[in-house]
Design an enzyme around this catalytic site. Sequence first.
Site, PDB file in Angstrom:
ATOM      1  N   LEU A  10      24.935  -7.204  29.465  1.00 28.51           N
ATOM      2  CA  LEU A  10      26.324  -7.639  29.642  1.00 28.51           C
ATOM      3  C   LEU A  10      26.479  -9.066  29.138  1.00 28.51           C
ATOM      4  CD1 LEU A  10      27.062  -6.277  33.218  1.00 28.51           C
ATOM      5  CD2 LEU A  10      27.106  -5.103  31.014  1.00 28.51           C
ATOM      6  N   GLY A  55      22.063  -4.519  31.162  1.00 29.86           N
ATOM      7  CA  GLY A  55      23.137  -3.610  30.771  1.00 29.86           C
ATOM      8  C   GLY A  55      22.769  -2.785  29.537  1.00 29.86           C
ATOM      9  N   ASN A  78      16.294  -6.297  34.372  1.00 33.25           N
ATOM     10  CA  ASN A  78      15.675  -7.582  34.735  1.00 33.25           C
ATOM     11  C   ASN A  78      16.574  -8.444  35.630  1.00 33.25           C
ATOM     12  OD1 ASN A  78      17.479  -7.890  32.564  1.00 33.25           O
ATOM     13  ND2 ASN A  78      16.535  -9.778  31.894  1.00 33.25           N
ATOM     14  N   GLU A  79      17.569  -7.812  36.274  1.00 35.87           N
ATOM     15  CA  GLU A  79      18.572  -8.587  37.024  1.00 35.87           C
ATOM     16  C   GLU A  79      17.961  -9.571  38.018  1.00 35.87           C
ATOM     17  OE1 GLU A  79      19.073  -5.566  35.996  1.00 35.87           O
ATOM     18  OE2 GLU A  79      21.171  -5.317  35.435  1.00 35.87           O
TER      19      GLU A  79
HETATM   20  C1  LIG Z   1      25.736  -6.727  46.840  1.00 33.71           C
HETATM   21  C2  LIG Z   1      26.421  -6.039  45.734  1.00 33.71           C
HETATM   22  C3  LIG Z   1      26.101  -6.573  44.405  1.00 33.71           C
HETATM   23  C4  LIG Z   1      26.928  -5.963  43.358  1.00 33.71           C
HETATM   24  C5  LIG Z   1      26.549  -6.335  42.002  1.00 33.71           C
HETATM   25  C6  LIG Z   1      26.602  -7.687  41.685  1.00 33.71           C
HETATM   26  C7  LIG Z   1      26.201  -8.254  40.555  1.00 33.71           C
HETATM   27  C8  LIG Z   1      25.699  -8.268  39.330  1.00 33.71           C
HETATM   28  C9  LIG Z   1      25.401  -7.178  38.435  1.00 33.71           C
HETATM   29  C10 LIG Z   1      25.242  -7.673  37.058  1.00 33.71           C
HETATM   30  C11 LIG Z   1      24.488  -6.762  36.166  1.00 33.71           C
HETATM   31  C12 LIG Z   1      24.116  -7.510  34.939  1.00 33.71           C
HETATM   32  C13 LIG Z   1      23.696  -6.933  33.856  1.00 33.71           C
HETATM   33  C14 LIG Z   1      23.383  -7.688  32.599  1.00 33.71           C
HETATM   34  O1  LIG Z   1      23.277  -7.083  31.573  1.00 33.71           O
HETATM   35  S1  LIG Z   1      23.200  -9.376  32.625  1.00 33.71           S
HETATM   36  C15 LIG Z   1      22.628  -9.836  31.014  1.00 33.71           C
HETATM   37  C16 LIG Z   1      21.170  -9.615  30.882  1.00 33.71           C
HETATM   38  N1  LIG Z   1      20.709  -9.959  29.578  1.00 33.71           N
HETATM   39  C17 LIG Z   1      19.678 -10.757  29.345  1.00 33.71           C
HETATM   40  O2  LIG Z   1      19.049 -11.271  30.248  1.00 33.71           O
HETATM   41  C18 LIG Z   1      19.336 -10.983  27.916  1.00 33.71           C
HETATM   42  C19 LIG Z   1      19.540 -12.402  27.512  1.00 33.71           C
HETATM   43  N2  LIG Z   1      19.273 -12.554  26.099  1.00 33.71           N
HETATM   44  C20 LIG Z   1      18.031 -12.629  25.574  1.00 33.71           C
HETATM   45  O3  LIG Z   1      17.024 -12.522  26.252  1.00 33.71           O
HETATM   46  C21 LIG Z   1      17.950 -12.841  24.091  1.00 33.71           C
HETATM   47  O4  LIG Z   1      19.187 -13.314  23.623  1.00 33.71           O
HETATM   48  C22 LIG Z   1      17.542 -11.578  23.302  1.00 33.71           C
HETATM   49  C23 LIG Z   1      18.429 -10.359  23.620  1.00 33.71           C
HETATM   50  C24 LIG Z   1      16.082 -11.254  23.581  1.00 33.71           C
HETATM   51  C25 LIG Z   1      17.716 -11.846  21.789  1.00 33.71           C
HETATM   52  O5  LIG Z   1      17.032 -12.996  21.439  1.00 33.71           O
HETATM   53  P1  LIG Z   1      17.469 -13.835  20.159  1.00 33.71           P
HETATM   54  O6  LIG Z   1      17.642 -13.026  18.963  1.00 33.71           O
HETATM   55  O7  LIG Z   1      16.502 -14.953  20.053  1.00 33.71           O
HETATM   56  O8  LIG Z   1      18.953 -14.330  20.500  1.00 33.71           O
HETATM   57  P2  LIG Z   1      19.353 -15.693  21.124  1.00 33.71           P
HETATM   58  O9  LIG Z   1      18.556 -15.918  22.338  1.00 33.71           O
HETATM   59  O10 LIG Z   1      19.315 -16.697  20.051  1.00 33.71           O
HETATM   60  O11 LIG Z   1      20.849 -15.479  21.615  1.00 33.71           O
HETATM   61  C26 LIG Z   1      21.905 -15.701  20.743  1.00 33.71           C
HETATM   62  C27 LIG Z   1      23.106 -16.249  21.491  1.00 33.71           C
HETATM   63  O12 LIG Z   1      23.539 -15.283  22.472  1.00 33.71           O
HETATM   64  C28 LIG Z   1      23.536 -15.861  23.780  1.00 33.71           C
HETATM   65  N3  LIG Z   1      23.230 -14.761  24.673  1.00 33.71           N
HETATM   66  C29 LIG Z   1      22.168 -13.955  24.606  1.00 33.71           C
HETATM   67  N4  LIG Z   1      22.252 -12.994  25.519  1.00 33.71           N
HETATM   68  C30 LIG Z   1      23.422 -13.188  26.186  1.00 33.71           C
HETATM   69  C31 LIG Z   1      24.080 -12.502  27.244  1.00 33.71           C
HETATM   70  N5  LIG Z   1      23.591 -11.382  27.794  1.00 33.71           N
HETATM   71  N6  LIG Z   1      25.273 -12.970  27.664  1.00 33.71           N
HETATM   72  C32 LIG Z   1      25.831 -14.066  27.103  1.00 33.71           C
HETATM   73  N7  LIG Z   1      25.240 -14.783  26.095  1.00 33.71           N
HETATM   74  C33 LIG Z   1      24.056 -14.315  25.652  1.00 33.71           C
HETATM   75  C34 LIG Z   1      22.565 -16.966  23.688  1.00 33.71           C
HETATM   76  O13 LIG Z   1      22.815 -17.921  24.662  1.00 33.71           O
HETATM   77  C35 LIG Z   1      22.856 -17.490  22.266  1.00 33.71           C
HETATM   78  O14 LIG Z   1      24.110 -18.198  22.302  1.00 33.71           O
HETATM   79  P3  LIG Z   1      24.508 -19.354  21.257  1.00 33.71           P
HETATM   80  O15 LIG Z   1      24.496 -18.721  19.920  1.00 33.71           O
HETATM   81  O16 LIG Z   1      25.871 -19.792  21.674  1.00 33.71           O
HETATM   82  O17 LIG Z   1      23.482 -20.429  21.407  1.00 33.71           O
END
Ligand SMILES: CCCCC/C=C\CCCC/C=C/C(=O)SCCNC(=O)CCNC(=O)[C@H](O)C(C)(C)COP(=O)(O)OP(=O)(O)OC[C@H]1O[C@@H](n2cnc3c(N)ncnc32)[C@H](O)[C@@H]1OP(=O)(O)O
Length: 203
Positions: A10, A55, A78-79
């Site tokens: 997400l 996500g 990995n939340e």
């Molecule tokens: C009690 C009841 C509770 C109810 C429920 C409550 C709550 C919560 C539920 C929430 C469920 C959440 C689900 C999710 O999916 S959370 C997101 C999880 N994702 C991650 O942890 C992945 C993060 N990203 C990475 O690890 C890496 O980006 C990569 C996918 C391995 C790719 O690596 P690479 O090619 O090196 O890309 P960059 O790291 O350079 O990233 C590029 C830019 O994108 C930004 N980024 C990356 N991922 C995200 C993301 N998921 N969201 C927003 N932004 C993201 C990163 O900061 C870079 O930004 P920039 O270009 O502006 O610097």
Amino acid sequence: MVPNIFSAGLDITEFYQKKPEETDAFWRTLQDVFLRLYGSKLVTIAAISGHSPAGGCLLAMACDYRVMATGKYTIGLNETLLGIIAPFWFIETMKNTIGHRETEKSLQLGKLYSPEQAENIGLVDQICPPDDVLGCARKEMVKWLKIPDHARILTKQLMRNELINNLSSKRKEDIYNFTSFVQKDSIQRSLGLYLESLKKKKS
Ligand SMILES: CCCCC/C=C\CCCC/C=C/C(=O)SCCNC(=O)CCNC(=O)[C@H](O)C(C)(C)COP(=O)(O)OP(=O)(O)OC[C@H]1O[C@@H](n2cnc3c(N)ncnc32)[C@H](O)[C@@H]1OP(=O)(O)O
């Protein structure tokens, strides 16, 4: 298909420093996408071309079959590593994919698996070289399309309706839980730090 990344999960910026009505709408859309994909009558095969955290893993698990590229990629829910919680329907989807015990370990540890590990525990069904992922997915699709549609669809519904009905009946409550959770100061702080760490890793 994007090389190296299937989905980064997400977009955290959609629930970082946002108004409650915005996070409500975001979560409602995610529920819609999941219910449509998980409940689709079509055969759905995920060609996982690279990283697939959180996500991204959910989207892949919502499909009927998963092919993942070999390489230094990871997949999983990995939340907990981000200081957030996988909602009940993420958990149920994972239980339906890899079983209760493996899900329990996986979620508490916020485990991200290599393609080989993911195949071993059944999180993905097949691994293929990156340039052949789509080819492998297509081959598998041919097998699935040979099955009489009505029988396959009814079987899929029998397997998936419990979760679909459960989420459908709890959508409002689930949106409320999400928004109240992510609006907490402590969670906003964690998300801010995590976003910063992603940017630092890049530079
Ligand atoms: C009690 C009841 C509770 C109810 C429920 C409550 C709550 C919560 C539920 C929430 C469920 C959440 C689900 C999710 O999916 S959370 C997101 C999880 N994702 C991650 O942890 C992945 C993060 N990203 C990475 O690890 C890496 O980006 C990569 C996918 C391995 C790719 O690596 P690479 O090619 O090196 O890309 P960059 O790291 O350079 O990233 C590029 C830019 O994108 C930004 N980024 C990356 N991922 C995200 C993301 N998921 N969201 C927003 N932004 C993201 C990163 O900061 C870079 O930004 P920039 O270009 O502006 O610097």
